[in-house]
Enzyme design. Sequence first.
Site, PDB file in Angstrom:
ATOM      1  N   ARG A   1       5.148  -0.360  18.123  1.00  0.00           N
ATOM      2  CA  ARG A   1       5.516   0.718  19.043  1.00  0.00           C
ATOM      3  C   ARG A   1       5.648   0.135  20.446  1.00  0.00           C
ATOM      4  NH1 ARG A   1       1.244   2.601  15.810  1.00  0.00           N
ATOM      5  NH2 ARG A   1       1.762   4.383  14.451  1.00  0.00           N
TER       6      ARG A   1
ATOM      7  N   LYS B   1      -2.647   3.674  19.820  1.00  0.00           N
ATOM      8  CA  LYS B   1      -2.806   4.644  20.909  1.00  0.00           C
ATOM      9  C   LYS B   1      -4.258   5.049  21.103  1.00  0.00           C
ATOM     10  CE  LYS B   1       0.153   7.513  19.134  1.00  0.00           C
ATOM     11  NZ  LYS B   1       1.000   8.712  18.930  1.00  0.00           N
TER      12      LYS B   1
ATOM     13  N   HIS C   1      12.126   2.976  19.179  1.00  0.00           N
ATOM     14  CA  HIS C   1      11.579   3.397  17.897  1.00  0.00           C
ATOM     15  C   HIS C   1      12.568   3.216  16.745  1.00  0.00           C
ATOM     16  CE1 HIS C   1       7.604   4.928  17.196  1.00  0.00           C
ATOM     17  NE2 HIS C   1       8.018   5.736  16.243  1.00  0.00           N
TER      18      HIS C   1
ATOM     19  N   ARG D   1      11.646   0.397  14.539  1.00  0.00           N
ATOM     20  CA  ARG D   1      10.538   0.724  13.643  1.00  0.00           C
ATOM     21  C   ARG D   1      11.047   1.493  12.424  1.00  0.00           C
ATOM     22  NH1 ARG D   1       4.945   1.239  13.994  1.00  0.00           N
ATOM     23  NH2 ARG D   1       4.023   3.126  13.110  1.00  0.00           N
TER      24      ARG D   1
ATOM     25  N   HIS E   1       0.352   3.945   9.788  1.00  0.00           N
ATOM     26  CA  HIS E   1       0.252   5.397   9.855  1.00  0.00           C
ATOM     27  C   HIS E   1      -1.137   5.835   9.404  1.00  0.00           C
ATOM     28  CE1 HIS E   1       4.903   5.911   9.448  1.00  0.00           C
ATOM     29  NE2 HIS E   1       4.523   5.728  10.694  1.00  0.00           N
TER      30      HIS E   1
ATOM     31  N   TYR F   1      10.334   9.203   5.248  1.00  0.00           N
ATOM     32  CA  TYR F   1      11.246   8.153   4.795  1.00  0.00           C
ATOM     33  C   TYR F   1      11.677   8.350   3.349  1.00  0.00           C
ATOM     34  CZ  TYR F   1       9.854   5.890   9.097  1.00  0.00           C
ATOM     35  OH  TYR F   1       9.622   5.613  10.417  1.00  0.00           O
TER      36      TYR F   1
END
Length: 416
Positions: A265, A289, A361, A364, A387, A396
């Site tokens: 990211r 994050k 992004h 990614r 994730h 996806y």
Amino acid sequence: MERTYESAAALVSRAIGPLAKYLGPFATSLIDQQYTANVIYIKLRHALAFDRWLAKRHVELVGLGEVHIRRYQHRSRHRHQRIRTETRRREWCEVTQLLQFLRCHGVCAAARVETTAADDIASRYGQYLQDQQGLATTTIERYRTVARQFLRERFGRGVVNLRALRTADAIAFVQHQTQCLRPPALKCVVNAMRSFLRYAQYRGEVATALVAAVPMVAAWTTTPALPKAISPEHAQRAIDNCDLSTGVGLRDRAVLLPLARLGLRAHEIVALQLEDCDWDGGHIRVRSKTGREQLLPMPADVGAAIAAYLRQGRPTSKDRHLFLRSMAPIRGLMPGSDAIGTIVRYALQRAQVDAPHRGSHQFRHALAVRMLQRGASLNEIGEVLRHQSPQTTSIYARVDISALRSLAMPWPGGVR
């Protein structure tokens, strides 16, 4: 006219006011940040003029602040001399930078910030989110801003009494936000409102019914949008078009490759430190994050690109961030900025790539799509992309059209 550092030093020697003994260290700090001699000369000219103005008014540096800069900008000038807006803006920036330098060295008092009761409660709420829930810094700041805005609209700058909050207050606040926000942003406001009211409930100051009274945002789509992924050919063209004869090109290539190969990211790349590269073990440390650290394998081309940037392109700096700005002040890329997105946009422009998206992004997403097409499971993709929820990876499953086609029922009466 090309200026030199000697001409800048001559300006420093002309200072006779209260800033006289600080302009030398200020000039040294500008050199350390790798500003050019021309830029340093301009900054010192503004500083010298400000020094003379302070001396005439006998201003002591202890109490120096933004109010003096505003008075300085409204000083009397020649009657027929007109000052352009851009000149005034530049003057404000240069003198403010000098003030920040003086504050960092304890010469001037720190800026006084007047806070209200709403600000104090919002600050405690943000601390609670950090200590008890471990949310990401950007999420905490977004939620705290919504809480502060809600309390200010309800109580103004006066005393805040959370027990006085009613259902109508929460509904009115959300309805007011609908006038200026689109549904996705409005959902963030609603989530923040519920979070803050749960915090107030935890403190025993509001009832459970108030949390449930926050309106829901209508969502007309039943499924999330398809992820927009750049094609492998376009991604490689963007990487290959970096000019490796310049420091900027070396840096951009070293940024694009981790995006494409590891699916990092943007904020993870910004946060990388020099110590995060384990050259002996062939790993790179990545911070999420929420501050969680993970070791990822460093592909050979990624390691080669980073090594080339460190040897030939990275400016000399005490800053420990892996990737630095290419222009003064030389320092790490600013957290929360769109620095990585800007690098991606310029790379796509240089390669003349018309990508479906301009942000970072898409690299990614492209990694996930490529893994899916090569037979990787959703669980494996989720592990690579780090994730925390399988639901995040599930989007996806809708990208693999060939796999979905085998599940489709034949159309009645159609060709078999």
